[in-house]
Design an enzyme around this catalytic site. Structure first.
Site, mmCIF file in Angstrom:
data_model
loop_
_atom_site.group_PDB
_atom_site.id
_atom_site.type_symbol
_atom_site.label_atom_id
_atom_site.label_comp_id
_atom_site.label_asym_id
_atom_site.label_seq_id
_atom_site.Cartn_x
_atom_site.Cartn_y
_atom_site.Cartn_z
ATOM 1 N N HIS A 163 0.813 -1.217 0.000
ATOM 2 C CA HIS A 163 0.000 0.000 0.000
ATOM 3 C C HIS A 163 0.844 1.264 0.000
ATOM 4 C CE1 HIS A 163 -4.020 -1.853 0.702
ATOM 5 N NE2 HIS A 163 -3.267 -2.836 1.148
ATOM 6 N N ASP A 371 3.498 9.590 -0.782
ATOM 7 C CA ASP A 371 2.346 8.825 -0.322
ATOM 8 C C ASP A 371 2.051 7.732 -1.337
ATOM 9 O OD1 ASP A 371 0.359 8.247 1.505
ATOM 10 O OD2 ASP A 371 -0.495 10.259 1.483
#
Length: 480
Positions: A163, A371
């Site tokens: 992720h 991110d």
């Protein structure tokens, strides 16, 4: 004996709130963005088992099911939590995987604990997986688990999804245990990432360090073909649209607008309190706009939500102190009686209250330094069913590859960040509508259901896994 499942999810945390209800029922723990939120829509109503840590120290008692989802808790001691989670996962891997925004720390004792705990997760997954089951391992905390499961249960399908970003080879090669970490991940049949560049990085490393052959989408390693690819994670768009249209949320949004100032433009940021999120850069840019007179407290206000995160890790405690000092300085210099320049909230937020904030914000500022995806950006877009609002988005968030109509910015460039904030504040309604409609169309087509089906179809070519998932559900807007 624990019942077995044909679909097993393995993640660091169980998707639980902190308390079990008096009747023994458990509920999903939902935070801004995050793994539990991403998987909630696709596992709700699907028979599966979730293996993870329940949040307590010591023995892990059995937990009741959440609907059709069975829970298999994994126990952690205080020392294991410190070495595996706070240490190797979040003080070694996390900063390194986020471009070394903070200097990673290498500790041999942490590594041994990380390996021990990964083995415990693998054994728990092997115990609850039916013959021929699919086991879906999640994220950097459990990077050794795929290969460990393969050794224990060669009969199962193994998926791994990262992720967070996966670093370029020159950064990954700093890791003292790089071979084990890379080989552990490649124990999976399919390794998924948020962006294509990550798959390219892994292919380069596998060739250089393991002597593997192949390309960005398939690596021949240990006599097997390990498939890799980009599967950008998303949100349950239907659920967020319905949530943001509930009477409570609409009333709360109206109250927030009144409290913040009917005539004011509202800038909103919602982050975990983390040094990768660019909160300090954002505050500096906002402060300089106030200093230069480009914005004024009488007509603009910022709301910064910083959800507590990893409070026992020293670097996070230091970040919290710095942010609170800076917010105090800005409010002291530029605020007025009854009118702070910044409303700073260091607390968890209910999803309905978050939706009300999304409805209130004229400009959503999502400017991480790095991110993997950032689902808050997608949640904001989904909540703006009236096609209003502006999204300022970091080029270094995974979401930037998809939300190309956002006001994209390099958060390291303070002058560029200041200009972009002004551009978003000054944009015409027609420009905002065009941008928002394009972004809403994209996330509607590429929602969480599309993500899960794409990944599980690639893992299981028979299509049986994907067919078991619930179809995108219609959610009534007035549901309580």
């Amino acid at each position: 004996m624990m019942r077995q499942s044909s679909l097993v999810v393995v993640a660091n945390r169980l998707p639980l709130d902190d308390n079990v209800a008096p009747d023994g029922a458990c509920e999903w723990r939902r935070s801004p963005g995050g793994l539990a939120s991403a998987l909630h829509a696709i596992l709700e109503g699907t028979t599966a088992t979730w293996v993870g840590w329940g949040g307590g120290i010591g023995a892990a008692p059995p937990l009741p099911d959440i609907g059709t989802l069975r829970l298999r808790p994994v126990a952690l001691s205080e020392d294991e939590l410190r070495g595996y989670y706070e240490g190797f996962a979040n003080t070694t891997l996390w900063p390194l995987y986020h471009d070394a925004v903070e200097q990673p720390v290498f500790d041999r004792g942490w590594w041994e604990t990380y390996r021990t705990v990964n083995r415990r997760f693998a054994e728990a997954a092997a115990e609850v997986a039916e013959p021929g089951a699919a086991v879906w391992v999640q994220d950097y905390h459990l990077q050794l688990v795929p290969q460990m499961i393969r050794e224990l249960r060669p009969d199962v399908l193994i998926g791994f999804f990262m992720h967070v970003p996966f670093p370029p080879p020159e950064l990954f090669m700093q890791l003292p245990r790089r071979l084990e970490l890379l080989g552990g991940m490649l124990g999976a049949d399919l390794v998924g990432f948020q962006r294509e560049q990550a798959a390219h990085n892994v292919a380069q490393l596998a060739g250089k360090m393991l002597g593997a052959r192949g390309a960005d989408d398939a690596i021949i390693y240990d006599g097997r073909v390990v498939r890799t690819g980009a599967f950008p994670v998303s949100i349950d768009v239907t659920e967020m649209e319905a949530l943001s249209a509930r009477p409570y949320v609409l009333n709360q949004a109206r109250q927030l607008k009144h409290d913040l100032g009917q005539h004011k433009k509202v800038l909103l940021s919602v982050d975990r309190l983390d040094y990768t999120k660019g909160i300090e850069h954002r505050l500096t840019a906002y402060s300089e706009l106030l200093r230069d007179g480009r914005i004024k407290v009488r007509d603009t206000v910022m709301v910064q939500v910083a959800v507590p995160s990893r409070e026992r890790v020293e670097s996070y405690r230091g970040l919290k102190d710095r942010i609170e000092r800076e917010v105090g300085r800005i409010n002291g210099e530029y605020g007025r009686v009854g009118e702070p320049a910044i409303h700073y909230l260091n607390q968890p937020f209910d999803r309905a209250d978050l939706a009300a904030l999304y409805r209130t914000a004229d400009v959503m500022v999502v400017t991480p330094l790095r991110d993997g995806m950032n689902l808050v950006a997608k949640e904001y877009v989904a909540a703006r069913a009236d096609d209003t609002g502006a999204l300022v988005l970091s080029e270094f968030a995974g979401a930037a590859a998809e939300l190309q109509d956002a006001f994209q910015v390099n958060p390291h460039d303070l002058d560029g960040l200041k200009k972009t904030l002004l551009d978003a504040l000054d944009a015409t309604p027609a420009d905002l509508r065009r941008r928002m409609q394009a972004m809403r169309a994209h996330i509607t087509e590429n929602d969480i259901h599309a993500w899960a089906r794409a990944y599980l179809s690639a893992l299981d070519h028979t299509g049986q896994l994907a067919r078991r998932l619930p179809r995108q559900r219609a959610v009534l807007a007035d549901r309580a």
